[in-house]
Design an enzyme around this catalytic site. Structure first.
Site, PDB file in Angstrom:
ATOM      1  N   LYS A  65       0.847  -1.213   0.000  1.00  6.25           N
ATOM      2  CA  LYS A  65       0.000   0.000   0.000  1.00  6.25           C
ATOM      3  C   LYS A  65       0.873   1.251   0.000  1.00  6.25           C
ATOM      4  CE  LYS A  65      -1.718   1.537   4.049  1.00  6.25           C
ATOM      5  NZ  LYS A  65      -1.458   2.954   4.373  1.00  6.25           N
ATOM      6  N   ASN A  66       1.904   1.262   0.845  1.00  2.00           N
ATOM      7  CA  ASN A  66       2.696   2.484   1.021  1.00  2.00           C
ATOM      8  C   ASN A  66       3.715   2.708  -0.085  1.00  2.00           C
ATOM      9  OD1 ASN A  66       1.155   2.924   3.221  1.00  2.00           O
ATOM     10  ND2 ASN A  66       2.703   2.364   4.730  1.00  2.00           N
ATOM     11  N   ARG A  94      -4.824  11.196   4.164  1.00  2.00           N
ATOM     12  CA  ARG A  94      -3.787  12.225   4.224  1.00  2.00           C
ATOM     13  C   ARG A  94      -2.650  11.940   3.239  1.00  2.00           C
ATOM     14  NH1 ARG A  94      -0.592  13.573   6.737  1.00  2.00           N
ATOM     15  NH2 ARG A  94       0.762  13.495   7.429  1.00  2.00           N
ATOM     16  N   CYS A 126      -4.790  12.490  12.258  1.00  2.00           N
ATOM     17  CA  CYS A 126      -5.620  11.281  12.314  1.00  2.00           C
ATOM     18  C   CYS A 126      -5.439  10.702  13.715  1.00  2.00           C
ATOM     19  CB  CYS A 126      -5.191  10.305  11.239  1.00  2.00           C
ATOM     20  SG  CYS A 126      -3.583   9.617  11.584  1.00  2.00           S
ATOM     21  N   ARG A 160       0.296  14.863  12.748  1.00  2.00           N
ATOM     22  CA  ARG A 160       0.865  14.606  11.421  1.00  2.00           C
ATOM     23  C   ARG A 160       1.000  15.875  10.563  1.00  2.00           C
ATOM     24  NH1 ARG A 160      -1.216   8.873   9.405  1.00  2.00           N
ATOM     25  NH2 ARG A 160       0.724   8.968   8.259  1.00  2.00           N
ATOM     26  N   PRO A 161       1.801  16.805  11.027  1.00  2.00           N
ATOM     27  CA  PRO A 161       2.031  18.027  10.244  1.00  2.00           C
ATOM     28  C   PRO A 161       2.765  17.723   8.925  1.00  2.00           C
ATOM     29  CG  PRO A 161       3.423  17.966  12.202  1.00  2.00           C
ATOM     30  CD  PRO A 161       2.545  16.766  12.258  1.00  2.00           C
ATOM     31  N   ILE A 162       2.818  18.715   8.050  1.00  3.97           N
ATOM     32  CA  ILE A 162       3.516  18.521   6.768  1.00  3.97           C
ATOM     33  C   ILE A 162       4.563  19.619   6.551  1.00  3.97           C
ATOM     34  CG2 ILE A 162       1.629  17.283   5.607  1.00  3.97           C
ATOM     35  CD1 ILE A 162       0.934  19.987   4.239  1.00  3.97           C
ATOM     36  N   ASP A 177       4.764   0.647  11.989  1.00  3.71           N
ATOM     37  CA  ASP A 177       3.502   0.045  11.542  1.00  3.71           C
ATOM     38  C   ASP A 177       3.304  -1.367  12.068  1.00  3.71           C
ATOM     39  OD1 ASP A 177       3.526   1.655   8.269  1.00  3.71           O
ATOM     40  OD2 ASP A 177       3.029   2.367  10.274  1.00  3.71           O
ATOM     41  N   VAL A 211       8.112   7.184  16.682  1.00  2.51           N
ATOM     42  CA  VAL A 211       7.816   7.863  15.413  1.00  2.51           C
ATOM     43  C   VAL A 211       6.546   8.707  15.494  1.00  2.51           C
ATOM     44  CG1 VAL A 211       7.336   7.510  12.959  1.00  2.51           C
ATOM     45  CG2 VAL A 211       9.047   6.079  14.118  1.00  2.51           C
ATOM     46  N   ARG A 227      -8.637  -0.553   4.774  1.00 10.22           N
ATOM     47  CA  ARG A 227      -7.831   0.436   4.035  1.00 10.22           C
ATOM     48  C   ARG A 227      -6.476  -0.163   3.669  1.00 10.22           C
ATOM     49  NH1 ARG A 227      -7.420   6.172   6.869  1.00 10.22           N
ATOM     50  NH2 ARG A 227      -5.947   6.346   5.159  1.00 10.22           N
TER      51      ARG A 227
HETATM   52  C1  EPZ Z   1       4.233   6.955   6.034  1.00  5.76           C
HETATM   53  O1  EPZ Z   1       3.486   8.005   6.625  1.00  5.76           O
HETATM   54  C2  EPZ Z   1       3.303   5.756   5.978  1.00  5.76           C
HETATM   55  N1  EPZ Z   1       2.137   6.067   5.168  1.00  5.76           N
HETATM   56  C3  EPZ Z   1       2.862   5.391   7.400  1.00  5.76           C
HETATM   57  O2  EPZ Z   1       2.063   4.218   7.307  1.00  5.76           O
HETATM   58  C4  EPZ Z   1       4.102   5.063   8.225  1.00  5.76           C
HETATM   59  O3  EPZ Z   1       3.719   4.788   9.551  1.00  5.76           O
HETATM   60  C5  EPZ Z   1       5.058   6.280   8.203  1.00  5.76           C
HETATM   61  O4  EPZ Z   1       5.380   6.613   6.840  1.00  5.76           O
HETATM   62  C6  EPZ Z   1       6.346   6.006   8.952  1.00  5.76           C
HETATM   63  O5  EPZ Z   1       6.999   4.909   8.393  1.00  5.76           O
HETATM   64  C7  EPZ Z   1       2.255   6.010   3.819  1.00  5.76           C
HETATM   65  O6  EPZ Z   1       3.318   5.753   3.272  1.00  5.76           O
HETATM   66  C8  EPZ Z   1       1.003   6.300   3.028  1.00  5.76           C
HETATM   67  P1  EPZ Z   1       6.379  10.396   8.098  1.00  5.76           P
HETATM   68  P2  EPZ Z   1       4.078   9.530   6.617  1.00  5.76           P
HETATM   69  O7  EPZ Z   1       6.273  11.620   7.275  1.00  5.76           O
HETATM   70  O8  EPZ Z   1       4.779   9.780   5.337  1.00  5.76           O
HETATM   71  C9  EPZ Z   1       6.069  13.672  11.554  1.00  5.76           C
HETATM   72  C10 EPZ Z   1       0.219   2.834   7.723  1.00  5.76           C
HETATM   73  O9  EPZ Z   1      -0.207   2.335   8.768  1.00  5.76           O
HETATM   74  N2  EPZ Z   1       6.104  14.658  10.453  1.00  5.76           N
HETATM   75  O10 EPZ Z   1       7.619   9.566   8.015  1.00  5.76           O
HETATM   76  O11 EPZ Z   1       2.994  10.434   7.013  1.00  5.76           O
HETATM   77  C11 EPZ Z   1       4.794  12.844  11.560  1.00  5.76           C
HETATM   78  O12 EPZ Z   1       3.776  13.507  12.273  1.00  5.76           O
HETATM   79  C12 EPZ Z   1       0.688   4.283   7.743  1.00  5.76           C
HETATM   80  O13 EPZ Z   1       0.322   2.246   6.619  1.00  5.76           O
HETATM   81  C13 EPZ Z   1       6.211  16.001  10.755  1.00  5.76           C
HETATM   82  O14 EPZ Z   1       6.240  16.388  11.921  1.00  5.76           O
HETATM   83  O15 EPZ Z   1       5.146   9.424   7.807  1.00  5.76           O
HETATM   84  C14 EPZ Z   1       5.234  11.584  12.260  1.00  5.76           C
HETATM   85  O16 EPZ Z   1       5.197  11.782  13.655  1.00  5.76           O
HETATM   86  C15 EPZ Z   1       0.504   4.944   9.091  1.00  5.76           C
HETATM   87  N3  EPZ Z   1       6.284  16.899   9.722  1.00  5.76           N
HETATM   88  C16 EPZ Z   1       6.679  11.407  11.803  1.00  5.76           C
HETATM   89  O17 EPZ Z   1       7.107  12.700  11.353  1.00  5.76           O
HETATM   90  C17 EPZ Z   1       6.268  16.507   8.422  1.00  5.76           C
HETATM   91  O18 EPZ Z   1       6.356  17.370   7.523  1.00  5.76           O
HETATM   92  C18 EPZ Z   1       6.871  10.395  10.671  1.00  5.76           C
HETATM   93  O19 EPZ Z   1       6.060  10.799   9.619  1.00  5.76           O
HETATM   94  C19 EPZ Z   1       6.142  15.128   8.128  1.00  5.76           C
HETATM   95  C20 EPZ Z   1       6.085  14.214   9.160  1.00  5.76           C
END
Ligand code: EPZ
Length: 416
Positions: free
Chosen positions: A22-23, A92, A116, A121-123, A304, A326, A396
């Protein structure tokens, strides 16, 4: 409201095939926007999230057709720059259309994704990277309005190896003028699969899978056929379910290398398995030691699989400490497991799990897809029949989970 009825006590025995990741497929569908030629994705899992991402790029003008496990995409006519709020708010991960759309059209409007269950989960790191490439970003009534006349390659250091931020920046940089270097990049296998896909379309990305990724911008991307890598999180979930029930299961279509930290922890816990040509065979005996888990970015233990492994530990011999580094709120499954008799105490970012002899059925609710997998694992080993609500979360991320578990002897039924 649909729910799952899971009756514990059966051994899981037989063969279970893992679907495409999926990811990996979600960012790859977004990356298809870079090319105006036909693209075919094989082993594309038929999941709710994949449907939503497909609808998002269709709303921008692309065509997407499913033919079994193949997705046929054609993004020749991309004539809309705004992803619909009702789709983006559902998932998201849609935020990763920003990079490719900026690269293709120089403009994108997308609602700022909400948080969520597992965190806010900021960006911010996505936006910082895109601005470094030359994008101008304005917030307009909850929408991000982003313009980039021409993206220019640059050097970007990520404060944290965010998976999504690495993907967004990589896709924007793929068509930028000049070369981009991403330092402290995410190293997940899904990043490598995305880079391979972009390179198959004519991209020039080196170093994916390490912490430094070099991206040389190119202007034209042609069509391609790509097979999505197997879903390591789905594979790990089924391996842990087989261990928990004491079953004998061959999990097919697995790349062991993607699961190293999980297999290492399973070995440490005394779970018997071996890697065969066809996949990983696990012979659980339902009797394993408590082990401490600390989630990390790849190649550390994947966040995960924290919930399913914690569910397994509720029945191990001894006390385990599970630390989630994380996400800030990824222990919602603990309260539900405690309703089934698990003995777990949360202390800050850690859960202290006292192994107990038995769990019993109780009505529980899945709060996110991995918590859902944890509850199914617990229910497969509990006495009685557990009712699991919130199964839309589970569906999902786990293709045909009820069919797959039933076929290896698990008693699981979906009722509407
Ligand atoms: C991806 O999410 C995966 N989703 C998640 O899988 C997975 O848990 C995560 O990576 C970590 O491996 C998809 O690929 C669709 P991150 P992502 O950006 O990209 C913070 C599942 O169950 N952060 O590595 O959103 C964030 O809040 C899902 O399949 C910021 O603060 O993960 C988190 O605490 C859940 N600012 C941490 O970093 C940002 O700009 C890691 O987030 C981006 C992220």
């Amino acid at each position: 409201m649909s729910k799952l009825l899971v009756t514990g006590g059966n051994f899981l025995e037989g063969t279970i095939a893992v679907s495409g990741a999926k990811n990996a497929v979600l960012p790859i569908i977004a990356a298809s926007l870079l090319s105006g030629e036909p693209i075919r994705l094989d082993d594309a899992p038929d999941l709710l999230d994949v449907k939503v991402m497909s609808e998002v790029i269709k709303s921008l003008g692309a065509s997407v057709e499913r033919d079994g496990s193949q997705l046929k995409i054609c993004a020749t006519n991309i004539d809309n720059i705004e992803a619909p709020y009702d789709l983006v708010s559902q998932m998201r991960a849609s935020i990763v259309i920003m990079g490719p759309l900026l690269a293709r059209l120089g403009r994108v409007r997308i609602s700022h994704p909400g948080g969520c269950a597992i965190g806010s989960r900021p960006i911010n790191w996505h936006l910082k990277g895109l601005e470094a490439l030359g994008a101008e970003i304005h917030m307009d009534h909850g929408f991000l309005d982003v313009k980039a006349k021409n993206l220019r390659g640059t050097r970007i250091y990520l404060d944290f190896p965010s998976v999504g931020a690495t993907e967004n920046i990589m896709m924007a940089a793929a068509r930028a003028q000049g070369t981009t270097v991403i330092e402290n990049a995410a190293q997940e296998p899904e990043i490598v699969d995305l880079a391979n896909f972009i390179n198959q379309m004519g991209g020039k990305i080196r170093g994916a899978g390490t912490s430094v990724i070099h991206i040389e911008g190119v202007r034209e991307f042609h069509g391609t056929v790509h097979t999505v890598i197997p879903d390591r999180i789905e594979a790990g979930s089924y391996l842990l379910m087989a261990a928990a029930t004491g079953g004998d299961v061959l999990v097919q279509n697995v790349i062991s290398d993607h699961l190293k930290p999980v297999l290492a922890k399973m070995e440490e816990a005394g779970i018997e398995f071996n890697e065969e040509d066809e996949g990983i065979r696990i012979r659980g005996n339902g009797n394993y030691q408590a082990v401490d888990i600390k989630t990390q970015v790849h190649p550390g233990f994947p966040t995960d699989l924290q919930a399913p492994f914690l569910a397994l530990l509720t029945k191990s011999n001894g006390t385990a400490v599970v630390t989630e580094t994380v996400f800030e709120n990824r222990f919602m499954h603990v309260d539900e497991l405690k309703r089934m008799g698990a003995d777990v105490k949360i202390e800050g970012r850690s859960a202290i799990v006292q192994g107990t002899s038995c769990l019993y059925a109780a009505p529980v609710t899945a709060t996110d897809l991995r918590a859902g997998a944890a509850l199914i694992l617990a229910a497969l080993t509990a006495e009685g029949t557990t009712e699991i609500r919130g199964i839309h979360h589970i569906e999902r991320g786990y293709e045909r989970i009820q069919e797959k578990i039933s076929r290896i002897g698990g008693k699981i039924e979906r009722v509407d």
